[in-house]
Design an enzyme around this catalytic site. Structure first.
Site, PDB file in Angstrom:
ATOM      1  N   ASP A  15       0.815  -1.217   0.000  1.00 13.98           N
ATOM      2  CA  ASP A  15       0.000   0.000   0.000  1.00 13.98           C
ATOM      3  C   ASP A  15       0.847   1.265   0.000  1.00 13.98           C
ATOM      4  O   ASP A  15       1.866   1.360   0.692  1.00 13.98           O
ATOM      5  CB  ASP A  15      -0.910   0.036   1.231  1.00 13.98           C
ATOM      6  CG  ASP A  15      -2.094  -0.908   1.111  1.00 13.98           C
ATOM      7  OD1 ASP A  15      -2.337  -1.414  -0.005  1.00 13.98           O
ATOM      8  OD2 ASP A  15      -2.774  -1.129   2.135  1.00 13.98           O
ATOM      9  N   GLY A  43      -6.755  -9.703   2.797  1.00 12.94           N
ATOM     10  CA  GLY A  43      -6.356 -11.006   3.317  1.00 12.94           C
ATOM     11  C   GLY A  43      -5.205 -10.899   4.288  1.00 12.94           C
ATOM     12  O   GLY A  43      -5.270 -11.390   5.425  1.00 12.94           O
ATOM     13  N   SER A 223     -18.393   4.661  11.756  1.00 17.44           N
ATOM     14  CA  SER A 223     -18.379   5.376  13.033  1.00 17.44           C
ATOM     15  C   SER A 223     -19.634   5.148  13.865  1.00 17.44           C
ATOM     16  O   SER A 223     -19.666   5.504  15.051  1.00 17.44           O
ATOM     17  CB  SER A 223     -18.208   6.878  12.779  1.00 17.44           C
ATOM     18  OG  SER A 223     -19.293   7.379  12.001  1.00 17.44           O
ATOM     19  N   ASP A 252     -10.807  -4.922   8.522  1.00 18.23           N
ATOM     20  CA  ASP A 252     -10.009  -6.144   8.637  1.00 18.23           C
ATOM     21  C   ASP A 252      -9.606  -6.388  10.082  1.00 18.23           C
ATOM     22  O   ASP A 252      -9.598  -7.531  10.565  1.00 18.23           O
ATOM     23  CB  ASP A 252      -8.753  -6.039   7.762  1.00 18.23           C
ATOM     24  CG  ASP A 252      -9.095  -5.812   6.304  1.00 18.23           C
ATOM     25  OD1 ASP A 252     -10.058  -6.420   5.815  1.00 18.23           O
ATOM     26  OD2 ASP A 252      -8.393  -5.011   5.652  1.00 18.23           O
ATOM     27  N   ARG A 285      -4.876   5.501  14.767  1.00 17.59           N
ATOM     28  CA  ARG A 285      -3.457   5.488  14.430  1.00 17.59           C
ATOM     29  C   ARG A 285      -3.293   5.570  12.925  1.00 17.59           C
ATOM     30  O   ARG A 285      -4.171   5.187  12.169  1.00 17.59           O
ATOM     31  CB  ARG A 285      -2.797   4.200  14.934  1.00 17.59           C
ATOM     32  CG  ARG A 285      -3.024   3.922  16.412  1.00 17.59           C
ATOM     33  CD  ARG A 285      -2.615   2.504  16.758  1.00 17.59           C
ATOM     34  NE  ARG A 285      -2.805   2.200  18.169  1.00 17.59           N
ATOM     35  CZ  ARG A 285      -2.567   1.027  18.717  1.00 17.59           C
ATOM     36  NH1 ARG A 285      -2.108   0.030  17.972  1.00 17.59           N
ATOM     37  NH2 ARG A 285      -2.767   0.841  20.002  1.00 17.59           N
TER      38      ARG A 285
END
Length: 307
Positions: A15, A43, A223, A252, A285
């Site tokens: 990513d 995954g 949210s 995930d 984070r």
């Protein structure tokens, strides 16, 4: 490596996360504020969260014959995930993610090696797949492979968890073999043909979808929280209020934590509370799976205790 608690079969992406004030208009060049790069893919993310919580976890998938593939395998190993069933071919899948100030994101994927996984790859891994307790699937690999896995495992004792993301049509035979279906609002609307714009409508859609699967539907609402439907009840768990920085991988993270809780013997309602806590820690984070909480971090929260 038999008798794994969890086997994840799915995507591994490298990513590139661009943090920026807004998306560019058509024809406009817009400057991003910063770049975060690292491991991703639904995954791999789910495998990392399971492993970070101490579950014996194996990942099955494909990466490219390049430095990105090496980095992805290394990150999985660092989390404690077994990587013996990850093969290399072609170029690694990539994710380009635009992260906005409210933590929301827009993602574009390059399929890469994720779409080179074959039925033969699955057959070679059947021993570990059929001996696990939970199989985690997503839709970032070819749909025919997902159907093949479900067909091969529908009569064994392991639980099949399908995160229908990105949303795809699923044939009735495959759908009826799924123990736990996980979808967000957009995916639930795609599958049901009904709008999900409130907690009330989420209840209705979850109840509709659970009639098509074996056991449970989890409908995540960002949210707002999550609605969970079984054959006997439907309930809502609100989200934890946090300052959202980056929602990448939050779904995930939720799935990995939910499966962990089920393996630990938590009730569905308690599992939903703990998984919601885990995803809220993730969104507070920056980054992908490196932002996922560990078991040691969860042990510091009173909510995590079974009592």
């Amino acid at each position: 490596m038999n008798n794994q608690q969890v086997v994840v079969i799915g995507s591994l992406n490298y990513d590139l996360l661009l943090k920026q004030k807004r998306l560019p208009q058509k024809g406009e060049t817009f400057m991003a504020d910063s770049l975060i790069q690292g491991p991703g893919g639904k995954g791999a993310n789910q495998a990392v969260q399971c492993a970070k919580l101490g579950l014996s976890t194996s990942m099955i998938g494909k990466v490219g014959e390049d430095r990105f593939g090496e980095a992805l395998i290394g990150s999985l190993q660092a989390s404690g995930t077994n990587v013996d069933f990850i093969n290399k071919k072609g170029t690694t899948g990539m994710g380009i993610v635009n992260v906005l100030p409210d933590g929301d994101y827009h993602s574009t994927l390059l399929r890469g090696a994720n779409y080179l996984i074959t039925k033969e790859d699955i057959d070679r891994s059947l021993d570990v797949i059929t001996s696990c307790q939970y199989i985690l699937l997503q839709q970032e690999i070819p749909s025919e492979i997902v159907d093949y896995i479900i067909e091969k495992t529908k009569d064994v004792e392991c639980q099949i968890v399908l995160n229908n993301a990105p949303a795809r049509e699923i044939n009735d035979t495959s759908l009826s073999a799924i123990n736990i279906l996980v979808v967000n609002e957009t995916e639930a609307e795609f599958m049901s043909g009904s709008q999900v714009d409130s907690i009330k409508t989420a209840h209705k859609v979850a109840e509709l979808l659970v009639s098509k699967v074996k056991d449970i539907v989890i409908l995540t609402l960002g949210s707002l929280g999550v609605v969970i439907a079984t054959k006997k009840e439907t309930f809502y768990t609100p989200a934890n209020k946090v300052d959202a920085i980056d929602a990448t991988g939050a779904g995930d993270s939720f799935i990995g934590a939910f499966v962990f809780c089920l393996l630990e013997g938590y009730s569905l309602k308690k599992a939903a509370e703990v998984a919601t806590l885990v995803s809220s820690m993730t969104v507070s984070r920056s980054g992908g799976s490196e932002s996922f909480p560990t078991l040691a971090e969860l042990n510091e929260h009173a909510l995590f205790q079974k009592s």
